[in-house]
Design an enzyme around this catalytic site. Structure first.
Site, PDB file in Angstrom:
ATOM      1  N   HIS A   1      -1.577  11.439  -2.197  1.00 46.09           N
ATOM      2  CA  HIS A   1      -2.866  10.959  -1.710  1.00 46.09           C
ATOM      3  C   HIS A   1      -3.836  12.101  -1.431  1.00 46.09           C
ATOM      4  O   HIS A   1      -4.985  12.076  -1.865  1.00 46.09           O
ATOM      5  CB  HIS A   1      -2.664  10.139  -0.430  1.00 46.09           C
ATOM      6  CG  HIS A   1      -3.942   9.651   0.177  1.00 46.09           C
ATOM      7  ND1 HIS A   1      -4.695  10.416   1.066  1.00 46.09           N
ATOM      8  CD2 HIS A   1      -4.618   8.489   0.014  1.00 46.09           C
ATOM      9  CE1 HIS A   1      -5.765   9.742   1.417  1.00 46.09           C
ATOM     10  NE2 HIS A   1      -5.754   8.569   0.801  1.00 46.09           N
TER      11      HIS A   1
ATOM     12  N   HIS B   1       0.823  -1.204   0.000  1.00 40.97           N
ATOM     13  CA  HIS B   1       0.000   0.000   0.000  1.00 40.97           C
ATOM     14  C   HIS B   1       0.861   1.259   0.000  1.00 40.97           C
ATOM     15  O   HIS B   1       1.682   1.461   0.889  1.00 40.97           O
ATOM     16  CB  HIS B   1      -0.884  -0.027   1.248  1.00 40.97           C
ATOM     17  CG  HIS B   1      -1.880   1.075   1.336  1.00 40.97           C
ATOM     18  ND1 HIS B   1      -2.040   1.839   2.468  1.00 40.97           N
ATOM     19  CD2 HIS B   1      -2.796   1.535   0.447  1.00 40.97           C
ATOM     20  CE1 HIS B   1      -3.010   2.712   2.281  1.00 40.97           C
ATOM     21  NE2 HIS B   1      -3.487   2.553   1.065  1.00 40.97           N
TER      22      HIS B   1
END
Length: 251
Positions: free
Chosen positions: A61, A19
């Protein structure tokens, strides 16, 4: 420009995906994180991409720069050159001071040179969903041209996935969901997806079986407990996304 035809019924992606690179062990969405994840044997990486102010895909992000860089404000208020000058490592720890924000092109060079696979999460700045989906898909199509296994595109934004489908229909797509909607199978069909990428808390053996019966694969995020990972794989999960690259060994 096209990608080699891949039989997605025979899932070409590994069971374990790192991730944002190496999750918590290195600054997320940086090449340092990818290298760290690869050192634990991970062969596929999930990461977030949005557009700079001048339309260039960069790994980030958040909609703002503040949490993970030395910059401030909206990502799309800065040009690629301005973003490239930021420090994306010091927030994590001194060992990573000076780590830059990578471009999608830099990630393509690194992963292709090292035979690594990628899951590109299209993460638009709010209001820029369609343009981001199309731009990221087109760049991915070019950067991974000729790759034996194409990048998997995913997004919480259905508008971004629709744009990606129009721009690069041969690239596979997965719909990201935090909460499983009642019509999730219809959404996968409408968007031409190959898989569902769900919050792992929304999954059980029945949901995974329904997806498989309908011809879809199932991915989930973000599982950091080895016992939970084993339970999900026992139900037939295809791919698991984790921060815990040091505790969940890749198959």
């Amino acid at each position: 420009m096209s990608t080699p035809k891949v039989d997605f019924a025979n899932w070409p992606y590994p069971r374990h995906v790192a991730h944002r690179g190496a999750g918590k062990l290195a600054p997320e969405n940086t090449l340092a994180a990818f290298r760290h994840g690869a050192s634990f044997g991970y062969r596929m990486f999930e990461f977030d991409v949005k557009l700079s102010g001048d339309g260039k895909p960069v790994l980030m992000h958040d909609a703002t720069l503040d949490r993970t860089t030395s910059g401030h404000g909206r990502v799309d208020a800065l040009t690629l050159g301005e973003i490239a000058a930021l420090d994306a490592g010091s927030w994590h720890s001194p060992a990573f001071a000076g780590e830059p924000v990578p471009t999608l092109a830099a990630i393509a060079r690194y992963t292709r040179a090292n035979d690594l696979l990628v899951n590109i999460e299209i993460k638009p700045v709010p209001g820029d969903e369609y343009r981001t989906g199309a731009a990221v898909a087109l760049d991915a199509l070019s950067l991974w041209a000729g790759a034996a296994v194409p990048p998997l595109l995913s997004s919480f934004s259905e508008a971004a996935l629709e744009a990606a489908r129009e721009a690069a229909p041969d690239l596979p797509r997965a719909l990201l969901v935090k909460t499983l909607p009642t019509d999730w199978l219809d959404r996968l069909a409408r968007l031409g997806c190959v898989g569902l990428d769900a919050n792992h808390g929304e999954l059980d053996a029945n949901v995974i079986q329904q997806a498989h019966t309908a011809g879809y694969k199932v991915l989930c995020y973000t599982v950091n407990d080895p016992a939970r990972a084993a339970e999900l794989f026992g139900w037939g999960l295809d791919t698991l996304i984790t921060d815990a690259v040091d505790r969940i060994a890749p198959a």
